[in-house]
Design a protein around this motif. Structure first.
Motif, mmCIF file in Angstrom:
data_model
loop_
_atom_site.group_PDB
_atom_site.id
_atom_site.type_symbol
_atom_site.label_atom_id
_atom_site.label_comp_id
_atom_site.label_asym_id
_atom_site.label_seq_id
_atom_site.Cartn_x
_atom_site.Cartn_y
_atom_site.Cartn_z
ATOM 1 N N GLU A 43 -10.580 -12.567 -11.582
ATOM 2 C CA GLU A 43 -10.718 -12.310 -10.177
ATOM 3 C C GLU A 43 -12.381 -12.390 -9.823
ATOM 4 N N THR A 44 -13.412 -12.518 -10.544
ATOM 5 C CA THR A 44 -14.516 -13.102 -10.061
ATOM 6 C C THR A 44 -15.005 -14.537 -10.391
ATOM 7 N N LEU B 275 -16.382 -15.516 -12.797
ATOM 8 C CA LEU B 275 -17.694 -15.604 -13.659
ATOM 9 C C LEU B 275 -17.729 -16.023 -15.125
ATOM 10 N N GLU C 6 -15.445 -12.225 -19.720
ATOM 11 C CA GLU C 6 -14.934 -11.295 -19.197
ATOM 12 C C GLU C 6 -13.552 -10.816 -19.803
#
Lengths: 264, 264, 264, 264
Positions: free
Chosen positions: A10-11, A13, B233
């Motif tokens: 979702e990010t 990152l 993540e």
């Protein structure tokens, strides 16, 4: 889902390769040399023709620090440091002198995949290169006349290449054999049964960069060994004649790539 | 020019990934567990829907030996050995129960790129897993009831995950959470300016394999830690409940991949 | 302050080498061979005399799992796994046939220092060795007649040695050249000015072990290469004749060492 | 037989540690800080007494290049480069302010053993540290006010420590907590049964160096994290207060060591 590369979330990152632009700075050791012309012909991708001086090659060691736009990687250097060794051969793209990189080894995963995205056929290797510290003393060779620098590359525990440079002064022009723009092959295979020979990505691409900064270039006498290694073929491009060696620092930014031609 | 992957040459011998088929055999430690359902939803790629038991996941360590059709890599084990850790989450592809792999780490370059070709979002990591030697003595835990096995994964010097298993007996069914077929995302980015968000390869793919062989499966009580790590993540999928652990050996062959859906 | 080795603390928990006993289990590939007799003479430490069959040597790859009395390392395999390659030469200690280890490489720090404590002159290297999984399939060579196994060692990115074995059956006696007890040199240098040539520890020691367990031994035709490498001298002991190769699994425990003679 | 360390041969060329003198040059990131005074007391070796400011410590990252008298290692940088992280605590040797090093990690074998010879309790680790290139551009932080530098250390895939420095200017005095001379414990265990608690070498030693050269020192605000890690105890010395950070380059030569006291 976000992320320039997988893994995507979702990010975004945790993407292995961060979004461009990619900013680079690195120390270089380069040796201009000549390989067997037939060997150079054998590694030219479709779309490139032999250079008039067909065997013209350069061997390049680079000790890099790179980051994305935020610069966060600079504070977490396991994500910004990498070293690599590569060979470029000279060739013609139509009327234009270019270089192409048939073999390259690098010591970090993000740099390996970032290379594939740019058409550099990177494998993992171990790369070592003499450093200068600007301080002096017997362990700091510096960049003065007489200073000696060396570099080695291995992969899978086998010697790939080594070079040395004995600086004799400042270079007016810098290395010539790796000066032309670089044209590589972007390639990503298919695994569907019956289509293993039809890569899904296969195109001739020209590197694009901006904001280039170069230091003073030092040059001098060089040695270059390119070693035979099981499972490797870069030895095809072993030197038949060795030219001058060069040492400099270079920075640039990459956030573009030009497709020259789709290959089939 | 030949070679299943870059680097490509006249012979294809130095291709980082050899041509399929790829034959595998490996020891596995698997823990069935449940993550936060919202976190699982957040990592499902387009084309997959949440499973009824949305948080259902498995954590998997594997200690592999693989080779291509010639088997040459078996005599040069730097090209056949690798270890990996990954997480799979359960999901639905239409009416079909499937798994998908959002996060995976592996310790060799050929396996990293071979994973990308199959849609596994591999990064480099270091993976360790207890071994059995079939001999006995205090350093050989064996596979008897009471035997304890452990595994750890780190990447960039940071802990990613660890698990332990205390065997209590033979398992009738083996692990359940990683049993459904695996559906991943094949993805290869573009670098052309203005098109960084339009990957050149982006498709939902279903793994295809053949010639599967499995050993007796041992099972028992398990522990599982999934660690937060800078730049990662996977911690999203930390366990909220831990099920049973499993230890077995498994072999198969891969030379196909089915495209389920082009993603845009 | 507690701790078998440095670093030492109030608890001793962070000691690089845990307190003896050390329990070991490992897979072995061994090749009996002969080196140049003069070369063997040149590496015999003071206190050992040449064997009648002076050039007799063995080359040994081992893929180990080890632990201390608690067995805790078995659940944290980064502290229990290591692989090594070494050469032993045959010699006489008075009337007794012995072996001695002039060169050895290992891939973990705790094993390197534990080796120095026992008189093994370990350096770091990378070691790879074919595995068996007891399952079958094209990636699992097994231990049947015709099965081929290989191993490689490198250090600092340079090839040190490689061997292969093609099993032809069960061995009655196992390897002969590494069978005699091993006698090494424990050595720890001084750094005080003027005393660099007076090591603080310098003694001939005989390995002591207990609770030895051995598997069936398989044997067959072998190949052995010992490579020249910059900064290394093991190439002195390159094979002039290669005997049989052997594959087996072995376990033992070490918590003692016998000093044979103080060297000056 | 020649060689400063094992392995020893007729020439001494393959000795893991070359003969002194050892010439060094390196970049440093240092943070002055305070740990829990009781923890510092717990790691002081016999022969040292607590400092009046008992918790005073420094955390040090160093990115080294070193060589022996011939300088040959400078052309073969796999034998000259290494990076390390260590903690020093302040203490008193009689009336004299000293430091002592209870914990240190380094990334090369020759440096690990060279450390043991000097009384540094080195383990292997991975160390990363931001570099400057003297060129500028977004990937080169430089040494100007506002430049940010970072460093991380891990061992066995676990985080050991990280620090950052934001330079605000030139430092007048440089770091204070690692300024006093360093006094360590040289230690080499015995393995003879019944004597595991009687190390063969066990002495308090004071480092001796010569030909020291130092660059301008830059200083600024710092962060320091010292992480808990399985199998390690350096977390005892986690910061309770963090002082200033420093960045500089330093060179010296070592070929002597002074024994302060035999420990029993």
């Amino acid at each position: 889902m976000k992320g320039y590369s997988i893994p995507r979330t979702e990010t975004g990152l945790s993407s292995l390769v961060p979004s461009p632009p990619w900013h680079y700075v690195g120390d270089f050791l380069v040796v201009d040399y000549w390989a067997d012309p037939d060997a150079v012909r054998s590694i030219l991708p479709e779309g490139l023709e032999p250079h008039e001086d067909t065997g013209r090659c350069a061997a390049v060691f680079a000790d890099w620090q790179s980051c994305s736009e935020t610069g966060d990687e600079l504070l977490d250097p396991v994500r910004s440091h990498y070293k690599e060794f590569f060979i470029v051969a000279n060739a013609m793209l139509g009327e234009e002198e270019v270089t192409t990189c048939p073999f390259i080894w690098v010591d970090q995963d993000f740099a390996l995949v970032r290379g594939w995205i740019q058409g550099f056929p990177k494998k993992l290797g171990e790369v070592w290169m003499t450093r200068t510290y600007g301080l002096g003393g017997p362990a700091d060779p510096g960049l003065r006349a007489g200073a000696r620098h060396g570099a080695t590359c291995s992969a899978r525990g086998r010697e790939i290449a080594d070079m040395t440079l004995t600086i004799d002064g400042v270079s007016e022009d810098g290395p010539k054999h790796n000066a032309p723009p670089i044209v590589n092959v972007r390639h990503f295979p298919r695994l569907a049964a019956g289509r293993h020979d039809e890569p899904q990505v296969h195109e001739l691409v020209r590197a694009v960069s901006r904001d280039r900064i170069a230091s003073t270039v030092y040059e001098g006498e060089a040695t270059l060994n390119i070693h035979e290694a099981r499972g490797e073929e870069h030895h095809l491009l072993a030197p038949v004649e060795v030219g001058r060696g060069y040492r400099f620092t270079f920075a640039y930014t990459v956030d573009d790539l030009e497709t020259v031609k789709e290959l089939t």
